[in-house]
Motif scaffolding. Structure first.
Motif, PDB file in Angstrom:
ATOM      1  N   VAL A   1       8.904   0.576   4.785  1.00 58.04           N
ATOM      2  CA  VAL A   1       7.597  -0.072   4.838  1.00 58.04           C
ATOM      3  C   VAL A   1       7.135  -0.205   6.279  1.00 58.04           C
ATOM      4  O   VAL A   1       7.848  -0.757   7.115  1.00 58.04           O
ATOM      5  N   ALA A   2       5.950   0.310   6.546  1.00 58.73           N
ATOM      6  CA  ALA A   2       5.373   0.184   7.889  1.00 58.73           C
ATOM      7  C   ALA A   2       4.631  -1.130   7.987  1.00 58.73           C
ATOM      8  O   ALA A   2       4.053  -1.601   7.006  1.00 58.73           O
ATOM      9  N   LEU A   3       4.674  -1.733   9.175  1.00 52.74           N
ATOM     10  CA  LEU A   3       3.985  -3.011   9.353  1.00 52.74           C
ATOM     11  C   LEU A   3       2.479  -2.817   9.474  1.00 52.74           C
ATOM     12  O   LEU A   3       1.699  -3.594   8.960  1.00 52.74           O
ATOM     13  N   SER A   4       2.084  -1.752  10.196  1.00 50.37           N
ATOM     14  CA  SER A   4       0.655  -1.513  10.366  1.00 50.37           C
ATOM     15  C   SER A   4       0.401  -0.011  10.336  1.00 50.37           C
ATOM     16  O   SER A   4       1.332   0.795  10.376  1.00 50.37           O
TER      17      SER A   4
ATOM     18  N   GLY B   1       2.815  10.493   5.416  1.00 48.36           N
ATOM     19  CA  GLY B   1       2.437   9.872   6.686  1.00 48.36           C
ATOM     20  C   GLY B   1       1.014   9.357   6.719  1.00 48.36           C
ATOM     21  O   GLY B   1       0.464   9.122   7.790  1.00 48.36           O
ATOM     22  N   LYS B   2       0.404   9.238   5.535  1.00 51.00           N
ATOM     23  CA  LYS B   2      -0.973   8.743   5.533  1.00 51.00           C
ATOM     24  C   LYS B   2      -1.110   7.627   4.514  1.00 51.00           C
ATOM     25  O   LYS B   2      -0.621   7.741   3.384  1.00 51.00           O
ATOM     26  N   SER B   3      -1.791   6.561   4.923  1.00 48.04           N
ATOM     27  CA  SER B   3      -2.021   5.450   4.005  1.00 48.04           C
ATOM     28  C   SER B   3      -3.051   5.865   2.965  1.00 48.04           C
ATOM     29  O   SER B   3      -4.046   6.504   3.291  1.00 48.04           O
ATOM     30  N   LYS B   4      -2.816   5.471   1.737  1.00 47.77           N
ATOM     31  CA  LYS B   4      -3.775   5.821   0.681  1.00 47.77           C
ATOM     32  C   LYS B   4      -4.989   4.905   0.698  1.00 47.77           C
ATOM     33  O   LYS B   4      -5.982   5.175   0.044  1.00 47.77           O
ATOM     34  N   PHE B   5      -4.858   3.813   1.443  1.00 46.59           N
ATOM     35  CA  PHE B   5      -5.949   2.844   1.523  1.00 46.59           C
ATOM     36  C   PHE B   5      -6.800   3.178   2.737  1.00 46.59           C
ATOM     37  O   PHE B   5      -6.327   3.113   3.869  1.00 46.59           O
ATOM     38  N   THR B   6      -8.017   3.572   2.514  1.00 45.56           N
ATOM     39  CA  THR B   6      -8.843   4.064   3.619  1.00 45.56           C
ATOM     40  C   THR B   6     -10.058   3.177   3.842  1.00 45.56           C
ATOM     41  O   THR B   6     -10.322   2.240   3.086  1.00 45.56           O
ATOM     42  N   ALA B   7     -10.779   3.512   4.879  1.00 44.45           N
ATOM     43  CA  ALA B   7     -11.991   2.764   5.227  1.00 44.45           C
ATOM     44  C   ALA B   7     -12.989   2.811   4.077  1.00 44.45           C
ATOM     45  O   ALA B   7     -13.745   1.863   3.850  1.00 44.45           O
TER      46      ALA B   7
ATOM     47  N   HIS C   1       7.702   7.167   6.140  1.00 43.77           N
ATOM     48  CA  HIS C   1       7.313   5.911   5.495  1.00 43.77           C
ATOM     49  C   HIS C   1       6.847   6.140   4.068  1.00 43.77           C
ATOM     50  O   HIS C   1       6.216   7.152   3.755  1.00 43.77           O
ATOM     51  N   THR C   2       7.174   5.161   3.211  1.00 46.36           N
ATOM     52  CA  THR C   2       6.746   5.257   1.811  1.00 46.36           C
ATOM     53  C   THR C   2       5.670   4.233   1.488  1.00 46.36           C
ATOM     54  O   THR C   2       4.904   4.416   0.556  1.00 46.36           O
ATOM     55  N   HIS C   3       5.644   3.142   2.252  1.00 44.66           N
ATOM     56  CA  HIS C   3       4.674   2.080   1.976  1.00 44.66           C
ATOM     57  C   HIS C   3       4.167   1.471   3.264  1.00 44.66           C
ATOM     58  O   HIS C   3       4.739   1.676   4.330  1.00 44.66           O
ATOM     59  N   MET C   4       3.127   0.681   3.110  1.00 45.28           N
ATOM     60  CA  MET C   4       2.614  -0.071   4.247  1.00 45.28           C
ATOM     61  C   MET C   4       2.256  -1.472   3.786  1.00 45.28           C
ATOM     62  O   MET C   4       1.788  -1.665   2.658  1.00 45.28           O
TER      63      MET C   4
ATOM     64  N   ILE D   1       0.865  -1.184   0.000  1.00 47.27           N
ATOM     65  CA  ILE D   1       0.000   0.000   0.000  1.00 47.27           C
ATOM     66  C   ILE D   1       0.900   1.231   0.000  1.00 47.27           C
ATOM     67  O   ILE D   1       1.877   1.295   0.751  1.00 47.27           O
ATOM     68  N   ILE D   2       0.559   2.200  -0.836  1.00 52.48           N
ATOM     69  CA  ILE D   2       1.387   3.406  -0.909  1.00 52.48           C
ATOM     70  C   ILE D   2       1.040   4.331   0.257  1.00 52.48           C
ATOM     71  O   ILE D   2      -0.131   4.517   0.597  1.00 52.48           O
ATOM     72  N   VAL D   3       2.071   4.875   0.857  1.00 54.99           N
ATOM     73  CA  VAL D   3       1.884   5.838   1.955  1.00 54.99           C
ATOM     74  C   VAL D   3       2.403   7.192   1.485  1.00 54.99           C
ATOM     75  O   VAL D   3       3.500   7.277   0.922  1.00 54.99           O
ATOM     76  N   GLU D   4       1.599   8.233   1.694  1.00 54.13           N
ATOM     77  CA  GLU D   4       2.028   9.572   1.296  1.00 54.13           C
ATOM     78  C   GLU D   4       1.860  10.529   2.454  1.00 54.13           C
ATOM     79  O   GLU D   4       0.797  10.568   3.091  1.00 54.13           O
TER      80      GLU D   4
END
Lengths: 388, 600
Positions: free
Chosen positions: B108-111, B67-73, B119-122, B62-65
């Motif tokens: 890459v963040a774990l969670s 400090g925020k994950s692009k994949f949301t609820a 972070h660049t990814h999750m 998942i791409i992180v931009e």
């Protein structure tokens, strides 16, 4: 009277034990009967401590090293943030010792200083800086070539010079002494290196530039790293690189306690007895560092075997294994063809006196139950019977 | 200036590598550049590598931009409603595939909670840091990493239900588990990877205690009652093939019962299992070295030998027999043709494998062990409610290995079995241990999983509470029936006259170099000699030249090829290997001479 008693035990006990008993008897004021009891008891103990004939001490020693050797770890723990001099440990180091390598992978010294200076941190640091080998590129900031004059110009690092208490002219002096075919001179903060040769080429100048970087300026040759470490009250300098001969000549160094892990340096400086002791010490240190336990007598036995010739010989095909009397024993170790062919050229004979040859021939090995032989006087005819 | 390479070929350089890299990645996420392109910036080399080639292993993140994950609820909702698919996620630049080189530069963040501005990814799920088999280990995040490796290795060796059409197949070395079960405790990757259609283990009751020392050193104790109720039973299949080969000159192999004139004819008794067509019938019981397929082959050297012997013209017996040490029942006989049009016979032999002492079992946590004893059900300890464990596991296997996941699976399995549901044991996302303990209490059990137990032998209550529960156990393919081997005497090698090697050939067990050292160290000199007597021979030595002499058994005389018969010739007993060495030295041009001397 008493003298006679002690004389009776000469040969039964070692001289050293007898001497010790003599002194102790005098001090305690023992009677003759009591002394005799002591000696008798000692003799009994001494005899039980002896190894019985036919005991396979060689194999026992080999197994005693080999078994813990399988448990040794190649990776040693390092502690983050702690200044350490990396030293080869574990199995690689043990192999290095037993092979008696001339060039060990991480030579290192433990330099003890004389009582007066060893507790003073500043003094210890000063001595450490004195010992550390300094090369030109460590005190220079820039090396450049003056194309017009075809000379190398070295810009010196003033801070480093101050730390090392060096002056530019001293650097130039060292360059003149340790570099052949060049002339170094001081020009302000720069050092100019010129070739002495009449004809000069750019390529030559470039070579001088590269060579000059590695020129030894100050300190003890071979010692690339120094690290003062506190060891109960006093400081000990641990080094990377070893040069026993030059280090013990430094005034502040306590030559009675300073050691190196280079077996051959000890041999050269202190002789073979010290080298033997050093083998024991180094081998035991490896084993203890790994948390293993090998009886010191095994280590002493190996050290004895390696040094009986008066110099250090490793347990390799070029060392003591290669000097085995039996051709078959040597051939079974390494490079069999070489040994067999050489043996055939000089017509060597093998008496089959040792273990491995007898295993090869499926004969009882002359050890343990295979050692004792029963000799009977037979009738004269039976001796002739062999001829048919 | 930073050099840029595309597929390892230099194409040019850029002024600002970071900006360039960012731009390429943005374009990729927008879909302007193919998603299969990966870019790796290596600051230490001052190089940028763009990869478009095939064969790179890539994985989705998942791409992180900022400090925020692009994949949301929101996306989750859409996916649940089937309004969004995996492809859409990639198209919209929410998920991208990264190769190994690009991953080097990714953070890459774990969670979601771990995300920082750098972070660049999750990870899509923290489980993705594990491989497929490792992710099947329940509560993997409670285990030691090396044990997870071993656990996944054990799962690959587990007997199970590898395919449904096994009756139609002729696979070699096949084991099938009877009554395979799906685990009560499983991770979400279990169903995802269709493991539930190929289960490879059984849920059993396990107690952590010692049993008269029969489970020390990783051994396990099995309940005989459970085995009789078919716990961990399996079947072993082995196919045997025979082909009617065609040889030059129009000669062919013939499948059928060999007639008595055939060279190498066995006893009539050996062909008793064959029917008229030369094949064994299905469901026949076969023993070791029984003929399964009768076959004869044409003579080897046709023509040449005719003049010298009549016997050579006979057909040779070349029947197929069962292997050494292998027995069973004939499962299927297949008559067919192969690609070359030759008649091909395949016979599948099956053998029922009931667990026995020495068979290997393992849990999914790298805790493997062999059966140490099979105890009658009456002698097994039992709980107050009358539950008798199927297996007793030694508690000494736990502390040094730190397989906490093993312990948690027991509680989880117990809770699952009692409440009749499956337990989610996915790494990092499992049901919490607290809840499991709570549910045990709700069902009237002690929350820590221990129970009062009674000795099956004396009936006395055991002084300590025993940790019992339910757990998924695997039967591994290593079985004593395939490995048991011993020999007194047998075949020897032609060259060295030493025993041949290997169980299949009935070989000897080697007393090696180090074992030899042991005997030497003990001074057991004569025992050593006796043990090495396997190739002993007597040789005749000429005392004149020290070379091997000849003993003519027929005329009972001895002579030396060089020195004649008028010399002293003596007999010595040595190993044949040494005689061979002497011969090889002679071949080298070295003359080894033996100087004999009476030893005494």
């Amino acid at each position: 009277m008493e003298e006679q008693l002690f004389k009776d035990y000469e040969g039964k006990l070692t001289k050293k034990i007898i001497e010790e008993v003599k002194a102790e008897v005098k001090e305690q004021g023992l009677t003759k009967d009591q002394t005799k009891k002591v000696l008798e008891y000692l003799k009994e103990e001494y005899d039980t401590a002896k190894i019985s004939p036919g005991e396979a001490i060689g194999i026992l020693t080999a197994e005693s090293f080999g078994e813990p050797g399988t448990q040794m770890t190649l990776n040693v723990f390092h502690f983050a943030g702690v200044a350490e001099v990396s030293v080869t440990q574990g199995l690689p180091r043990l192999i290095e010792i037993l092979d008696a390598r001339k060039e060990i992978s991480t030579p290192s010294m433990e330099i003890y200083l004389k009582k007066g200076v060893s507790k003073d941190m500043a003094e210890v640091k000063r001595v450490a800086a004195l010992i550390k080998e300094t090369k030109l590129n460590e005190i220079a900031t820039e090396f450049s070539i003056d194309l017009t004059k075809l000379q190398v110009e070295v810009q010196l690092n003033q801070h480093r010079l101050k730390d090392l208490k060096l002056k530019p002219d001293q650097v130039a002096e060292a360059l003149n002494a340790n570099m052949k075919g060049v002339k170094a001179s001081v020009n302000g903060e720069k050092i100019i290196i010129k070739t002495k040769a009449e004809e000069n080429e750019l390529m030559e100048t470039y070579k001088i530039k590269e060579k000059s970087k590695e020129v030894f300026i100050k300190g003890v040759k071979g010692i690339t790293q120094v690290l003062p470490v506190k060891n109960n009250e006093e400081y000990v300098i641990i080094t990377a690189g070893s040069n026993l001969k030059d280090v013990i000549e430094i005034e502040e160094v306590d030559e009675t306690r300073t050691t190196t892990n280079s077996l051959f340096e000890v041999l050269k400086v202190f002789g073979v007895e010290a080298a033997r002791q050093n083998i024991i010490r180094e081998a035991q240190r490896v084993i203890e560092d790994q948390g293993l336990d090998v009886d010191i007598r095994h280590i002493m036995f190996i050290a004895d075997a390696m040094t009986t010739s008066g110099t250090i010989k490793g347990i390799t095909r070029s060392g003591i294994t290669g000097e085995k009397k039996s051709v078959l024993a040597r051939a079974s170790f390494e490079t069999p063809l070489k040994h067999l062919i050489n043996a055939s050229i000089i017509g060597e004979e093998d008496d089959l006196n040792s273990v491995i040859e007898n295993v090869m021939l499926n004969q009882p090995v002359p050890l343990g139950t295979g050692l004792p032989e029963l000799v009977t006087r037979g009738k004269k005819e039976t001796a002739k019977e062999g001829k048919k | 200036m930073t050099d840029v390479f595309i597929d390892q070929r230099f194409v040019g350089s850029v002024e600002n590598p970071k900006v360039f890299a960012k731009k390429v990645r943005e374009e990729r996420q927008k879909g302007k550049i193919s998603g299969t392109v990966n870019l790796a910036y290596k600051p230490e080399l001052n190089e940028i590598h763009v990869e478009t080639s095939k064969g790179r292993v890539r994985r989705p993140l998942i791409i992180v931009e900022n400090g925020k994950s692009k994949f949301t609820a929101e996306h989750i909702k859409k996916i649940e409603k089937n309004e969004m698919t995996w492809k859409d996620l990639i198209k919209e630049g929410i998920i991208e595939y990264i190769d190994a080189a690009e991953e080097e530069g990714a953070y890459v963040a774990l969670s979601e909670t771990d995300i920082s501005p750098e972070h660049t990814h999750m990870e899509i799920s923290p489980t993705t840091i594990l491989g497929l088999t490792t992710s099947l280990v329940p509560f993997a995040n409670y285990g030691q990493s090396s044990r997870l490796n071993r656990g996944s290795k054990a799962q690959k060796q587990a007997l199970g239900f590898y395919t449904a059409n096994y009756l139609q197949r002729m696979d070699t070395d096949v084991n099938l588990l009877h009554y395979p079960q799906n685990p009560i405790v499983r991770s979400f990757t279990y169903e995802m990877s269709a493991q539930h259609r190929h289960p490879a283990g059984q849920n059993i009751i396990i107690a952590l205690m010692s049993y008269e020392g029969y489970n020390m050193q990783d051994a396990i104790v099995l309940n005989q009652g459970s085995i009789q109720r078919s716990l961990a039973r399996s079947t072993y299949f082995r196919p045997y093939n025979a082909e009617e080969l065609r040889y030059s000159g129009g000669l062919v192999d013939e499948i059928g019962i060999p007639n008595k004139e055939v060279k190498g004819y066995r006893a009539e008794h050996d062909y008793r299992l064959l029917e008229d067509d030369g094949l064994i019938h299905p469901e026949a019981t076969v023993g070791e070295d029984d003929v399964i397929i009768g076959k004869t082959s044409p003579p080897r050297f046709l023509g040449e030998l005719d003049e010298f012997s009549i016997a050579a013209n006979k057909r040779r017996e070349s029947s197929i027999t069962t292997k050494n040490n292998e027995v069973g029942k004939v499962d299927a006989v297949v008559i067919t043709d192969n690609e070359e049009g030759n008649k091909l016979i395949q016979v599948r032999v099956r053998h029922l494998r009931i667990p026995e002492i020495g068979d290997k079992f393992a849990s999914r946590h790298g805790q493997k062990g062999v059966v140490g004893i099979i105890v009658p059900e009456a002698d097994m300890p039992f709980t107050a409610s009358g539950i008798v464990p199927d297996l007793i596991f030694s508690p000494h296997s736990i502390p040094s290995r730190m397989t906490i996941s093993h312990l948690i699976e027991i509680v989880a399995g117990k809770a699952g079995a009692l409440s009749g549901r499956t337990i989610d044991g996915s790494a990092f996302a499992s049901e919490s241990e607290k809840d499991l303990r709570k549910s045990l209490v709700e069902m009237g059990f002690r929350e820590n999983g221990t129970e009062t137990m009674y000795s099956g032998v004396t009936g006395e209550r055991l002084k300590v509470k025993i940790y019992v529960g339910n757990m998924y156990y695997l039967r591994l393919k290593h079985m004593v029936a395939n490995k048991l081997h011993a020999r007194a005497s047998g075949r020897i090698q032609l060259l060295t006259r030493q025993p041949i090697e290997g169980r299949a050939k009935g070989g000897g067990l080697r007393l090696g170099e180090m074992e030899k050292d042991c005997l030497v160290a003990h001074g057991a000199s004569l025992l050593l000699k006796e043990r090495f007597d396997s190739d002993k021979t007597t040789i005749h030595v000429c005392e004149e030249c020290g070379m091997l002499a000849v003993y003519d058994d027929f005329r009972n005389n001895r002579f030396c090829h060089r020195c004649g018969s008028n010399v002293i010739i003596n007999v010595v007993e040595i190993s044949y290997a040494f005689k061979l060495l002497l011969d090889e030295l002679k071949a080298l041009g070295i003359a080894p001479r033996l100087k004999l001397r009476n030893k005494y």
